[in-house]
Design a protein around this motif. Structure first.
Motif: not given
Length: 68
Positions: A1-6, A8-17, A32-41
């Motif tokens: 998420m940090k690279h694909k969605e640009k 912050s580190f805090a948001k990427a860490l929150d998603l990882a947890l 394989a998910c191109k963005n956060l919306d695809e991952l949420d779906i």
């Protein structure tokens, strides 16, 4: 998420947890998910056990034959 969605580190860490305790989530699907919306779906479909409803891309598990 940090690279694909640009994000912050805090948001990427929150998603990882959030994802670390999902035992049935494959890391290949996450990448394989191109963005956060695809991952949420995908996560919604996985939670409801309705992976046939996930139409963004095909998920195929192919296993090579084993000697028994």
């Amino acid at each position: 998420m940090k690279h694909k969605e640009k994000a912050s580190f805090a948001k990427a860490l929150d998603l990882a947890l959030e994802l670390v305790f999902k035992y049935n989530l494959n890391p290949a699907v996450i990448s394989a998910c191109k963005n956060l919306d695809e991952l949420d779906i995908y996560l919604d479909c996985l939670e409801d056990m309705q992976l046939n409803d996930f139409k963004i891309f095909d998920i195929k598990y192919e296993i090579s034959p084993m000697k028994v």
